[in-house]
Motif scaffolding. Structure first.
Motif, PDB file in Angstrom:
ATOM      1  N   MET A 108       0.840  -1.176   0.000  1.00  0.00           N
ATOM      2  CA  MET A 108       0.000   0.000   0.000  1.00  0.00           C
ATOM      3  C   MET A 108       0.884   1.238   0.000  1.00  0.00           C
ATOM      4  N   GLU A 109       0.509   2.188  -0.877  1.00  0.00           N
ATOM      5  CA  GLU A 109       1.311   3.406  -0.998  1.00  0.00           C
ATOM      6  C   GLU A 109       1.078   4.327   0.190  1.00  0.00           C
ATOM      7  N   ASN A 110       2.121   5.092   0.469  1.00  0.00           N
ATOM      8  CA  ASN A 110       2.035   6.064   1.547  1.00  0.00           C
ATOM      9  C   ASN A 110       1.149   7.230   1.077  1.00  0.00           C
ATOM     10  N   PRO A 111       0.090   7.568   1.832  1.00  0.00           N
ATOM     11  CA  PRO A 111      -0.821   8.642   1.404  1.00  0.00           C
ATOM     12  C   PRO A 111      -0.110   9.998   1.321  1.00  0.00           C
ATOM     13  N   PHE A 112       0.923  10.197   2.128  1.00  0.00           N
ATOM     14  CA  PHE A 112       1.648  11.470   2.080  1.00  0.00           C
ATOM     15  C   PHE A 112       2.426  11.608   0.765  1.00  0.00           C
ATOM     16  N   GLU A 113       2.942  10.509   0.260  1.00  0.00           N
ATOM     17  CA  GLU A 113       3.653  10.537  -1.015  1.00  0.00           C
ATOM     18  C   GLU A 113       2.695  10.883  -2.157  1.00  0.00           C
ATOM     19  N   ILE A 114       1.501  10.317  -2.088  1.00  0.00           N
ATOM     20  CA  ILE A 114       0.480  10.605  -3.108  1.00  0.00           C
ATOM     21  C   ILE A 114       0.125  12.091  -3.079  1.00  0.00           C
ATOM     22  N   ILE A 115      -0.060  12.616  -1.884  1.00  0.00           N
ATOM     23  CA  ILE A 115      -0.395  14.035  -1.734  1.00  0.00           C
ATOM     24  C   ILE A 115       0.734  14.912  -2.267  1.00  0.00           C
ATOM     25  N   LEU A 116       1.973  14.578  -1.937  1.00  0.00           N
ATOM     26  CA  LEU A 116       3.119  15.358  -2.415  1.00  0.00           C
ATOM     27  C   LEU A 116       3.237  15.324  -3.943  1.00  0.00           C
ATOM     28  N   GLU A 117       2.988  14.171  -4.541  1.00  0.00           N
ATOM     29  CA  GLU A 117       3.022  14.048  -5.996  1.00  0.00           C
ATOM     30  C   GLU A 117       1.952  14.934  -6.634  1.00  0.00           C
ATOM     31  N   ARG A 118       0.773  14.899  -6.049  1.00  0.00           N
ATOM     32  CA  ARG A 118      -0.319  15.728  -6.576  1.00  0.00           C
ATOM     33  C   ARG A 118       0.001  17.216  -6.430  1.00  0.00           C
ATOM     34  N   LEU A 119       0.561  17.584  -5.311  1.00  0.00           N
ATOM     35  CA  LEU A 119       0.943  18.983  -5.103  1.00  0.00           C
ATOM     36  C   LEU A 119       1.990  19.420  -6.127  1.00  0.00           C
TER      37      LEU A 119
END
Length: 107
Positions: free
Chosen positions: A1-12
């Motif tokens: 499972m991916e880290n949700p913070f990494e997903i948020i940072l990528e989107r930002l």
């Protein structure tokens, strides 16, 4: 499972890049070129003394700050092009239009 913070940072990161790309296309309104007395004399190809005379009689649009005179290029261009001399055709068309609008005056 991916880290949700990494997903948020990528989107930002993607959002930041998109915003930068939007700002690249923006252009600021051009600043009107400002002339001093020598520059406007050179631009109009007349002497500085003629410019001083035109400003003293308020014939040419200008700005004054203390003892300094300033001229906006757009004002000067507008002033020059407002002095158009009518052609014979222009005068004839105006006369015919006037006669057409006022036929009773000339019977």
């Amino acid at each position: 499972m991916e880290n949700p913070f990494e997903i948020i940072l990528e989107r930002l990161d993607r959002i930041e890049k998109a915003i930068k790309n939007l700002n690249v296309g923006e252009t600021k309104a051009p600043v009107d070129e400002l002339f001093d007395i020598a520059q406007v004399a050179s631009y109009l190809k007349i002497t500085k003394s003629t410019i001083y005379k035109l400003t003293s009689t308020s014939e040419i649009p200008h700005y004054k700050n203390g003892h300094k005179l300033y001229f906006k290029k757009s004002d000067i261009n507008e002033w020059i092009f407002s002095k158009r001399i009518k052609t014979c055709d222009d005068i004839e068309k105006e006369a015919l239009e006037y006669l057409r609008r006022n036929p009773k005056k000339f019977k």
